[in-house]
Design an enzyme around this catalytic site. Sequence first.
Site, PDB file in Angstrom:
ATOM      1  N   ASP A  84       0.796  -1.083   0.056  1.00 17.14           N
ATOM      2  CA  ASP A  84      -0.048  -0.038  -0.110  1.00 17.14           C
ATOM      3  C   ASP A  84       0.767   1.484  -0.044  1.00 17.14           C
ATOM      4  OD1 ASP A  84      -2.687   1.201  -0.026  1.00 17.14           O
ATOM      5  OD2 ASP A  84      -2.323   1.663   2.121  1.00 17.14           O
ATOM      6  N   HIS A  85       0.428   2.265  -0.581  1.00 16.09           N
ATOM      7  CA  HIS A  85       0.811   3.731  -0.915  1.00 16.09           C
ATOM      8  C   HIS A  85       2.349   3.710  -1.027  1.00 16.09           C
ATOM      9  CE1 HIS A  85      -2.019   6.514   0.083  1.00 16.09           C
ATOM     10  NE2 HIS A  85      -2.411   5.816   0.872  1.00 16.09           N
ATOM     11  N   GLY A 212      -8.620   6.217   4.427  1.00 18.71           N
ATOM     12  CA  GLY A 212      -8.866   6.991   5.683  1.00 18.71           C
ATOM     13  C   GLY A 212     -10.343   6.675   6.240  1.00 18.71           C
ATOM     14  N   SER A 214     -10.772   4.857   8.786  1.00 17.68           N
ATOM     15  CA  SER A 214     -11.044   4.633  10.128  1.00 17.68           C
ATOM     16  C   SER A 214     -11.622   5.833  10.850  1.00 17.68           C
ATOM     17  CB  SER A 214      -9.594   4.635  10.796  1.00 17.68           C
ATOM     18  OG  SER A 214      -8.815   3.477  10.569  1.00 17.68           O
ATOM     19  N   THR A 236      -5.738   3.219  11.120  1.00 17.61           N
ATOM     20  CA  THR A 236      -5.688   3.924  12.536  1.00 17.61           C
ATOM     21  C   THR A 236      -6.426   3.169  13.300  1.00 17.61           C
ATOM     22  OG1 THR A 236      -5.052   5.924  11.258  1.00 17.61           O
ATOM     23  CG2 THR A 236      -5.746   6.047  13.494  1.00 17.61           C
TER      24      THR A 236
END
Length: 281
Positions: A84-85, A212, A214, A236
Amino acid sequence: MPLVRTGELVSAARAARRGLAAFNVITLEHAEAVAAGAERAGAPAVLQVSENAVKFHGGRLGPLAAAATAVARASSAPLALHLDHVESVDLLRQAHAEGFGSVMFDASRLSYGDNVKATADAVRWGRERGIWVEAELGRVGGKEGEPPLDAHAPGVRTDPAEAAAYVADTGVDALAVAVGSSHAMTERTAALDHGLITALHDAVPVPLVLHGSSGVPDDEIRAAVAAGMTKINVGTALNTAYTTAVRTHLTEDTTSVDPRKYLTKAREAMTETVTAFLRLM
């Protein structure tokens, strides 16, 4: 069971109009919690290793990838392995040898033209090796080392017409879009633009990815999936569960020195979080 390809899990989820949760893995306990949560929920899941996690482990992808793979193969749940990323081309090139079936190549810091070129190169490399490639258009924000980014600021969110052109020009297999969420949120207060999700779903021929997650409340996630979002990334929330459990244990037992005692609680807390997100999907 054997590792399942991310693309297979995403395609099945998209066809059924349900979400597929993908969880960031930093430690062995993270991977074990994802597998245990998937088994409890009776659902597939994706184990994600980010470039930041690789940096945490001294820049070595192999050990964490091997651990996540071993956990997945020992599980009865359908699990996939995703890198990821990834901004580093060198790290991207390691994905195939380490058993990853998919990569999120992140060129979002580049100008639009450079982003398209770099991502198209990554897609060509992936296609030659059977690797499914995700990319990002728009700015989700909130990653470590980035300045604060208002998810509601003008120009931040993904434009449907630009997204359609981007997918056509790069050939990506999935697209992460900016629709109101942000990385690293510790409170679930994000409000998504569901009209934009619908417009992106109508404009883009590939699955949409929500980063994002979370910080996104349950009802917002349900509505996002109904509007056309497929892959739902969670990181997160696991770290919050992990850290809270460890902090509570060490506060209550100030003489404890055996890490197995508090890591057991951390793993169980993450397992409960994983189970809850998978049942939500």
